[in-house]
Motif scaffolding. Sequence first.
Motif, short mmCIF file in Angstrom:
data_model
loop_
_atom_site.label_atom_id
_atom_site.label_comp_id
_atom_site.label_asym_id
_atom_site.label_seq_id
_atom_site.Cartn_x
_atom_site.Cartn_y
_atom_site.Cartn_z
N ALA A 144 -21.02 73.20 68.55
CA ALA A 144 -19.89 74.55 68.84
C ALA A 144 -19.83 74.81 70.28
CB ALA A 144 -20.65 75.74 68.20
N ARG A 145 -20.81 74.71 71.10
CA ARG A 145 -20.41 74.68 72.52
C ARG A 145 -19.42 73.88 73.17
NH1 ARG A 145 -26.14 76.05 72.51
NH2 ARG A 145 -26.92 74.05 73.13
N ALA A 146 -19.63 72.66 72.49
CA ALA A 146 -18.50 71.65 72.93
C ALA A 146 -17.24 71.88 72.42
CB ALA A 146 -19.03 70.15 72.39
N ALA A 147 -17.16 72.67 71.29
CA ALA A 147 -16.03 72.93 70.80
C ALA A 147 -15.33 74.14 71.33
CB ALA A 147 -16.21 73.35 69.15
N GLU A 148 -15.99 75.00 71.94
CA GLU A 148 -15.48 75.93 72.76
C GLU A 148 -14.79 75.46 74.22
OE1 GLU A 148 -19.03 78.43 73.11
OE2 GLU A 148 -18.70 79.23 71.38
N ALA A 149 -15.46 74.41 74.65
CA ALA A 149 -14.89 73.86 75.96
C ALA A 149 -13.38 73.09 75.59
CB ALA A 149 -15.95 72.83 76.53
N VAL A 150 -13.45 72.55 74.21
CA VAL A 150 -12.31 71.89 73.89
C VAL A 150 -11.13 72.98 73.67
CG1 VAL A 150 -11.09 70.29 71.96
CG2 VAL A 150 -13.52 69.95 72.71
N ALA A 151 -11.75 74.19 72.94
CA ALA A 151 -10.59 74.95 72.67
C ALA A 151 -10.20 75.80 73.97
CB ALA A 151 -11.06 76.23 71.65
N ALA B 98 -9.97 74.05 76.81
CA ALA B 98 -8.96 73.35 77.63
C ALA B 98 -7.56 73.29 76.91
CB ALA B 98 -9.62 71.67 77.52
N VAL B 99 -7.51 73.35 75.56
CA VAL B 99 -6.26 73.71 74.94
C VAL B 99 -5.54 74.78 75.42
CG1 VAL B 99 -5.27 73.93 72.72
CG2 VAL B 99 -7.08 72.21 72.78
N ARG B 100 -6.35 75.94 75.59
CA ARG B 100 -5.59 77.17 76.09
C ARG B 100 -5.18 76.89 77.39
NH1 ARG B 100 -9.89 79.89 73.33
NH2 ARG B 100 -11.23 79.85 75.38
N ARG B 101 -5.87 76.37 78.38
CA ARG B 101 -5.40 76.12 79.83
C ARG B 101 -4.08 75.43 79.74
NH1 ARG B 101 -11.11 75.21 80.86
NH2 ARG B 101 -10.45 73.17 80.91
N LEU B 102 -4.14 74.31 78.85
CA LEU B 102 -3.01 73.44 78.76
C LEU B 102 -1.71 74.04 78.23
CD1 LEU B 102 -1.85 70.56 79.09
CD2 LEU B 102 -2.49 70.18 76.68
N ALA B 103 -1.89 74.94 77.33
CA ALA B 103 -0.86 75.66 76.71
C ALA B 103 -0.19 76.72 77.67
CB ALA B 103 -1.39 76.56 75.59
N ALA B 104 -1.25 77.43 78.73
CA ALA B 104 -0.66 78.34 79.52
C ALA B 104 -0.03 77.73 80.69
CB ALA B 104 -2.17 78.84 80.14
N ASP C 90 1.27 76.46 84.20
CA ASP C 90 0.57 76.65 85.65
C ASP C 90 -0.12 78.11 85.68
OD1 ASP C 90 1.81 74.28 86.48
OD2 ASP C 90 3.72 75.25 86.83
N ALA C 91 0.27 78.95 84.79
CA ALA C 91 -0.38 80.02 84.87
C ALA C 91 -2.09 80.13 84.21
CB ALA C 91 0.36 81.14 83.94
N ALA C 92 -2.71 80.79 84.90
CA ALA C 92 -4.13 80.94 84.62
C ALA C 92 -4.30 81.64 82.86
CB ALA C 92 -5.24 81.45 85.71
N PRO C 93 -4.90 80.89 82.19
CA PRO C 93 -5.01 81.59 81.00
C PRO C 93 -5.92 82.58 80.89
CG PRO C 93 -6.38 79.66 81.09
CD PRO C 93 -5.47 79.52 82.16
N ASP C 94 -5.61 83.67 80.00
CA ASP C 94 -6.49 84.87 80.09
C ASP C 94 -7.70 84.49 79.00
OD1 ASP C 94 -7.84 87.18 79.54
OD2 ASP C 94 -5.98 88.19 78.89
N PRO C 95 -8.95 84.43 79.54
CA PRO C 95 -10.02 84.04 78.64
C PRO C 95 -10.32 85.20 77.87
CG PRO C 95 -10.78 85.00 80.90
CD PRO C 95 -9.41 84.87 80.87
N VAL C 96 -9.89 86.39 77.94
CA VAL C 96 -10.10 87.35 76.85
C VAL C 96 -8.98 87.42 75.84
CG1 VAL C 96 -10.27 89.94 76.39
CG2 VAL C 96 -11.28 88.82 78.45
#
Length: 304
Positions: A69-76, A78-84, A86-92
């Motif tokens: 699950a910790r590895a999965a969180e890193a994957v998720a 990374a996907v959020r950063r890609l979708a964002a 150039d903008a820094a994704p909101d971690p919340v």
Amino acid sequence: MTTTPSPDQLLVLLEVARSGRFTTAAETLGVNHTTVARNVAALERTLGGRVLVKGTDGWELTALGERAARAAEAVADAVRRLAAGDAAPDPVAGVVRMTATDGFSAYVASPAVARLREQHPDLAVELVTMTRRATSHRSGVDVEVVVGEPQVSRARALRLGEYELGMYGSRAYLERHGVPRSVGDLARHGLVYFVDSMLQVDSLDAPRRLVPGMRDALTSTNVFVHVEATRAGAGLGFLPCFCADRHPDLVRLLSDQVRDRLPYWAVVHPEAWRRPAVTAVVDALRTQVDVMRDVLLGAPVASS
């Protein structure tokens, strides 16, 4: 055969871990139950062990599953950063699932989440109301708000604050039946409170302990039923002050003799604590409890 887990399998596991249910995970991911089960089984074959076990409250992560699950969180992430872009994704962001009592959910959690979402609009909170002890292993719930100090081993417990309860009667009821002047007088009235046989929180036994001769009049698992039944004249209600004091037709009785103060605690399990969205929700709850401290401890509030 590859020995590297598929990102899709990891993301499926993450969703099952958050929801505790294959069916709920399937709905969130937009796939069917069979697809979820197939991905979990494939992940277990790849990792060489079980990642989930069936618990009393749904599927729970094993030690191997927690690492996955910790590895999965890193994957998720990374996907959020890609979708964002150039903008820094909101971690919340994402869904935070929590349980809490009825009154806390309505008057503490709701405004806390509303303010938090003003700053983090991609955050969603699923709030299930219940009054119970914290569970040692509860898959699918990120935050549990409970009454009384929890006895948990793996989870992190944080004290949020206290609230006060007192005995109340409606003005109309007291006009008909008289105002109790002593604890002995209270025993001649019916009690509006929790169903004794279904009460899972030992510290909520105060009215039956403080007024042992008081018989049940109307009992319910929902505190808002207690409030409305007391307002309707079903009996005298032992109510959270921050719920009862909103209603000018309710009168507090013998406040110096019949009262109790109980703590609220937040329980966060390890896999949830690593998520910024979860820690942000807990921080928002702590801030809201602090803002409402006087009201929670019995200072009257404006009627609604």
